[in-house]
Motif scaffolding. Structure first.
Motif, mmCIF file in Angstrom:
data_model
loop_
_atom_site.group_PDB
_atom_site.id
_atom_site.type_symbol
_atom_site.label_atom_id
_atom_site.label_comp_id
_atom_site.label_asym_id
_atom_site.label_seq_id
_atom_site.Cartn_x
_atom_site.Cartn_y
_atom_site.Cartn_z
ATOM 1 N N LYS A 112 8.173 1.484 0.366
ATOM 2 C CA LYS A 112 7.976 0.202 -0.310
ATOM 3 C C LYS A 112 8.943 0.031 -1.480
ATOM 4 O O LYS A 112 9.556 -1.005 -1.649
ATOM 5 C CB LYS A 112 6.532 0.078 -0.779
ATOM 6 C CG LYS A 112 6.162 -1.289 -1.252
ATOM 7 C CD LYS A 112 4.669 -1.350 -1.504
ATOM 8 C CE LYS A 112 4.221 -2.778 -1.560
ATOM 9 N NZ LYS A 112 2.778 -2.895 -1.584
ATOM 10 N N ARG A 113 9.102 1.074 -2.288
ATOM 11 C CA ARG A 113 9.974 0.950 -3.467
ATOM 12 C C ARG A 113 11.455 0.865 -3.091
ATOM 13 O O ARG A 113 12.267 0.388 -3.866
ATOM 14 C CB ARG A 113 9.735 2.095 -4.442
ATOM 15 C CG ARG A 113 10.236 3.421 -3.969
ATOM 16 C CD ARG A 113 10.096 4.501 -5.053
ATOM 17 N NE ARG A 113 10.684 5.723 -4.597
ATOM 18 C CZ ARG A 113 11.988 5.994 -4.610
ATOM 19 N NH1 ARG A 113 12.837 5.119 -5.085
ATOM 20 N NH2 ARG A 113 12.450 7.147 -4.153
ATOM 21 N N ILE A 114 11.804 1.285 -1.887
ATOM 22 C CA ILE A 114 13.194 1.239 -1.439
ATOM 23 C C ILE A 114 13.507 -0.094 -0.757
ATOM 24 O O ILE A 114 14.560 -0.689 -0.984
ATOM 25 C CB ILE A 114 13.488 2.404 -0.457
ATOM 26 C CG1 ILE A 114 13.221 3.741 -1.137
ATOM 27 C CG2 ILE A 114 14.910 2.330 0.075
ATOM 28 C CD1 ILE A 114 13.201 4.921 -0.181
ATOM 29 N N ASP A 137 11.524 -5.551 -3.244
ATOM 30 C CA ASP A 137 11.714 -5.681 -4.687
ATOM 31 C C ASP A 137 10.362 -5.870 -5.374
ATOM 32 O O ASP A 137 9.316 -5.768 -4.721
ATOM 33 C CB ASP A 137 12.686 -6.821 -5.013
ATOM 34 C CG ASP A 137 12.154 -8.210 -4.664
ATOM 35 O OD1 ASP A 137 10.940 -8.355 -4.404
ATOM 36 O OD2 ASP A 137 12.961 -9.150 -4.664
ATOM 37 N N ASN A 138 10.363 -6.158 -6.677
ATOM 38 C CA ASN A 138 9.114 -6.287 -7.440
ATOM 39 C C ASN A 138 8.235 -7.444 -6.984
ATOM 40 O O ASN A 138 7.037 -7.446 -7.253
ATOM 41 C CB ASN A 138 9.432 -6.443 -8.931
ATOM 42 C CG ASN A 138 10.055 -5.198 -9.505
ATOM 43 O OD1 ASN A 138 9.992 -4.130 -8.916
ATOM 44 N ND2 ASN A 138 10.671 -5.334 -10.664
ATOM 45 N N THR A 139 8.817 -8.418 -6.303
ATOM 46 C CA THR A 139 8.038 -9.565 -5.839
ATOM 47 C C THR A 139 7.540 -9.386 -4.413
ATOM 48 O O THR A 139 6.845 -10.233 -3.887
ATOM 49 C CB THR A 139 8.876 -10.857 -5.905
ATOM 50 O OG1 THR A 139 9.936 -10.774 -4.949
ATOM 51 C CG2 THR A 139 9.442 -11.089 -7.298
ATOM 52 N N GLY A 140 7.942 -8.278 -3.768
ATOM 53 C CA GLY A 140 7.553 -8.045 -2.380
ATOM 54 C C GLY A 140 8.552 -8.576 -1.373
ATOM 55 O O GLY A 140 8.352 -8.478 -0.171
ATOM 56 N N ALA A 159 11.821 8.760 3.459
ATOM 57 C CA ALA A 159 10.651 7.937 3.148
ATOM 58 C C ALA A 159 9.758 7.730 4.369
ATOM 59 O O ALA A 159 8.553 7.529 4.239
ATOM 60 C CB ALA A 159 11.088 6.586 2.583
ATOM 61 N N PRO A 215 4.196 4.533 2.385
ATOM 62 C CA PRO A 215 4.198 3.898 1.056
ATOM 63 C C PRO A 215 5.469 4.156 0.234
ATOM 64 O O PRO A 215 5.883 3.292 -0.539
ATOM 65 C CB PRO A 215 2.975 4.495 0.367
ATOM 66 C CG PRO A 215 2.116 5.017 1.459
ATOM 67 C CD PRO A 215 3.028 5.377 2.584
ATOM 68 N N GLU A 216 6.099 5.301 0.392
ATOM 69 C CA GLU A 216 7.320 5.610 -0.356
ATOM 70 C C GLU A 216 8.438 4.619 -0.013
ATOM 71 O O GLU A 216 9.307 4.335 -0.826
ATOM 72 C CB GLU A 216 7.757 7.046 -0.049
ATOM 73 C CG GLU A 216 8.981 7.495 -0.791
ATOM 74 C CD GLU A 216 8.796 7.573 -2.296
ATOM 75 O OE1 GLU A 216 9.815 7.529 -3.007
ATOM 76 O OE2 GLU A 216 7.648 7.676 -2.768
ATOM 77 N N ALA A 265 14.537 -6.217 -0.575
ATOM 78 C CA ALA A 265 15.498 -5.906 -1.628
ATOM 79 C C ALA A 265 16.883 -5.707 -1.045
ATOM 80 O O ALA A 265 17.032 -5.063 -0.011
ATOM 81 C CB ALA A 265 15.062 -4.647 -2.368
ATOM 82 N N THR A 296 5.465 -0.458 5.378
ATOM 83 C CA THR A 296 5.294 0.038 4.012
ATOM 84 C C THR A 296 3.868 0.502 3.732
ATOM 85 O O THR A 296 3.642 1.251 2.795
ATOM 86 C CB THR A 296 5.744 -1.005 2.971
ATOM 87 O OG1 THR A 296 5.022 -2.217 3.160
ATOM 88 C CG2 THR A 296 7.240 -1.268 3.069
#
Length: 85
Positions: free
Chosen positions: A52-54, A57-60, A23, A49-50, A63, A45
């Protein structure tokens, strides 16, 4: 918890392997200067940008994952020192 001095920048070096290494465009280490860990992660991130999803989480929020990232911000602050978050 003590608030960090937003004017002071801290040099943070992130070291990656596995999925995070891919990433980060195969950059094993990435150094970022930022006033807080949250700001450093935002910059990281944005640059990759890749990631970010790792990492987030969905709330920022950070994770939890197999790399042993703490599940709560309080746990992260305890590991890094309250001023780092």
């Amino acid at each position: 918890m003590e608030k960090p001095d937003r004017g002071q920048l801290y040099a943070m070096t992130f070291v990656f392997n596995g999925m995070l290494l891919r990433a980060a465009d195969n950059q094993r280490t990435v150094s970022i200067e930022a006033p807080t860990l949250s700001d450093a992660l935002a910059e990281l991130t944005t640059k990759y940008p890749e990631m970010k999803r790792i990492v987030l989480d969905n709330t920022g929020a950070i994770a939890p994952g197999p790399q042993g990232l703490p599940q709560r911000r309080d746990d992260l602050a305890a590991r890094l020192g309250a001023a780092a978050c």
